[in-house]
Design a protein around this motif. Structure first.
Motif, PDB file in Angstrom:
ATOM      1  N   VAL A  79       2.946  51.863  38.482  1.00  0.00           N
ATOM      2  CA  VAL A  79       1.242  52.066  38.672  1.00  0.00           C
ATOM      3  C   VAL A  79       0.134  52.298  38.009  1.00  0.00           C
ATOM      4  CG1 VAL A  79       1.710  54.627  37.764  1.00  0.00           C
ATOM      5  CG2 VAL A  79      -0.545  53.865  40.100  1.00  0.00           C
ATOM      6  N   PHE A  80      -1.501  51.519  38.032  1.00  0.00           N
ATOM      7  CA  PHE A  80      -2.201  50.754  37.183  1.00  0.00           C
ATOM      8  C   PHE A  80      -3.011  52.219  37.011  1.00  0.00           C
ATOM      9  CE2 PHE A  80       0.269  47.048  35.384  1.00  0.00           C
ATOM     10  CZ  PHE A  80       0.738  47.024  37.128  1.00  0.00           C
ATOM     11  N   LEU A  81      -4.251  51.801  35.806  1.00  0.00           N
ATOM     12  CA  LEU A  81      -5.186  52.196  36.153  1.00  0.00           C
ATOM     13  C   LEU A  81      -6.154  51.660  35.459  1.00  0.00           C
ATOM     14  CD1 LEU A  81      -7.591  55.077  36.700  1.00  0.00           C
ATOM     15  CD2 LEU A  81      -6.791  56.074  35.322  1.00  0.00           C
ATOM     16  N   GLN A  82      -7.210  50.823  35.786  1.00  0.00           N
ATOM     17  CA  GLN A  82      -8.000  50.165  35.243  1.00  0.00           C
ATOM     18  C   GLN A  82      -9.655  50.844  34.900  1.00  0.00           C
ATOM     19  OE1 GLN A  82      -8.212  47.134  34.033  1.00  0.00           O
ATOM     20  NE2 GLN A  82      -9.797  47.350  32.598  1.00  0.00           N
ATOM     21  N   ILE A  83      -9.650  51.369  33.949  1.00  0.00           N
ATOM     22  CA  ILE A  83     -10.812  51.999  33.399  1.00  0.00           C
ATOM     23  C   ILE A  83     -12.141  50.742  32.283  1.00  0.00           C
ATOM     24  CG2 ILE A  83     -11.605  54.129  31.860  1.00  0.00           C
ATOM     25  CD1 ILE A  83      -8.523  54.596  31.742  1.00  0.00           C
ATOM     26  N   ASP A  84     -12.620  50.764  33.481  1.00  0.00           N
ATOM     27  CA  ASP A  84     -14.305  50.698  32.387  1.00  0.00           C
ATOM     28  C   ASP A  84     -15.927  51.513  32.210  1.00  0.00           C
ATOM     29  OD1 ASP A  84     -13.526  47.964  35.280  1.00  0.00           O
ATOM     30  OD2 ASP A  84     -13.381  47.885  33.227  1.00  0.00           O
ATOM     31  N   SER A  85     -16.556  50.811  31.289  1.00  0.00           N
ATOM     32  CA  SER A  85     -17.343  51.693  30.735  1.00  0.00           C
ATOM     33  C   SER A  85     -17.248  52.794  30.527  1.00  0.00           C
ATOM     34  CB  SER A  85     -18.400  51.484  32.417  1.00  0.00           C
ATOM     35  OG  SER A  85     -18.888  50.177  32.734  1.00  0.00           O
ATOM     36  N   LEU A  86     -15.920  52.788  29.726  1.00  0.00           N
ATOM     37  CA  LEU A  86     -15.741  54.262  28.852  1.00  0.00           C
ATOM     38  C   LEU A  86     -16.863  54.995  28.746  1.00  0.00           C
ATOM     39  CD1 LEU A  86     -12.728  52.874  27.737  1.00  0.00           C
ATOM     40  CD2 LEU A  86     -12.613  54.836  28.966  1.00  0.00           C
ATOM     41  N   LYS A  87     -16.698  56.184  28.629  1.00  0.00           N
ATOM     42  CA  LYS A  87     -17.573  57.453  28.377  1.00  0.00           C
ATOM     43  C   LYS A  87     -17.316  58.173  26.532  1.00  0.00           C
ATOM     44  CE  LYS A  87     -20.361  57.479  32.315  1.00  0.00           C
ATOM     45  NZ  LYS A  87     -21.040  57.581  33.697  1.00  0.00           N
ATOM     46  N   PRO A  88     -17.322  58.379  26.087  1.00  0.00           N
ATOM     47  CA  PRO A  88     -17.049  59.967  24.961  1.00  0.00           C
ATOM     48  C   PRO A  88     -16.322  60.792  25.904  1.00  0.00           C
ATOM     49  CG  PRO A  88     -19.190  59.126  24.496  1.00  0.00           C
ATOM     50  CD  PRO A  88     -18.910  58.188  25.959  1.00  0.00           C
ATOM     51  N   GLU A  89     -16.674  60.999  27.191  1.00  0.00           N
ATOM     52  CA  GLU A  89     -16.238  62.115  27.621  1.00  0.00           C
ATOM     53  C   GLU A  89     -15.141  62.146  28.062  1.00  0.00           C
ATOM     54  OE1 GLU A  89     -19.733  61.292  27.560  1.00  0.00           O
ATOM     55  OE2 GLU A  89     -20.489  61.514  30.453  1.00  0.00           O
TER      56      GLU A  89
END
Length: 121
Positions: A79-89
Motif C-alpha cells: 500500500v502506498f501513500l503519495q503525499i504532496d504539498s507537504l506542510k509543517p503540520e
C-alpha cells in the motif's frame, strides 16, 4: 508472522512530496482494508487515509484531502501513500495498518513500526 514494513519517510521542505510504501507479509493482503495513520509528538494517533480491500474505495481525513493519495497493489501486497504539498503540520510518524472484521465480528488489526516524516525548511 505478520509484518508491515513502511518506508519512504524523510525530511522534506514545505511544499515538497514524499511517497510512503508499506510492504505486507504473513497474511492474506487482499482480505484487508489498508490504512495510514500518523502520530505527531504529544498528540494521539489519527487516521490519515484508508482503502478498502475489494473495490478500492478510499477515505481521507479532512486535513489531507486533495494532497494525499492512498493506493494499493494487491499483487505486490503493498500500500502506498503519495503525499504532496507537504506542510509543517504533517510532521509525524506515519503508520501502516491492516484491518479486517470477519462475518463473525472477529477483528484482525495489524500495525507497522512507523516511518518518520519531517516537514521543515
Amino acid at each position: 508472522q505478520v509484518q508491515l514494513v513502511e518506508s519512504g519517510g524523510g525530511l522534506v521542505q514545505p511544499g515538497g512530496s514524499l511517497r510512503l510504501s508499506c510492504a505486507a507479509s504473513g497474511f492474506t493482503f487482499n482480505w484487508y482494508t489498508m490504512g495510514w495513520y500518523r502520530q505527531a509528538p504529544g498528540k494521539e494517533r489519527e487516521l490519515v487515509a484508508t482503502i478498502t480491500r475489494e473495490d478500492g474505495r478510499t477515505n481521507y481525513a479532512d486535513s489531507v484531502k486533495g494532497r494525499f493519495t492512498i493506493s494499493r497493489d494487491n499483487a505486490k501486497k503493498t500500500v502506498f501513500l503519495q503525499i504532496d504539498s507537504l506542510k509543517p503540520e504533517d510532521t509525524a510518524v506515519y503508520y501502516c495498518n491492516a484491518r479486517r472484521v470477519t462475518s463473525y465480528s472477529k477483528e484482525y488489526n495489524y500495525w507497522g513500526q512507523g516511518t518518520q516524516v519531517t516537514v521543515s525548511s
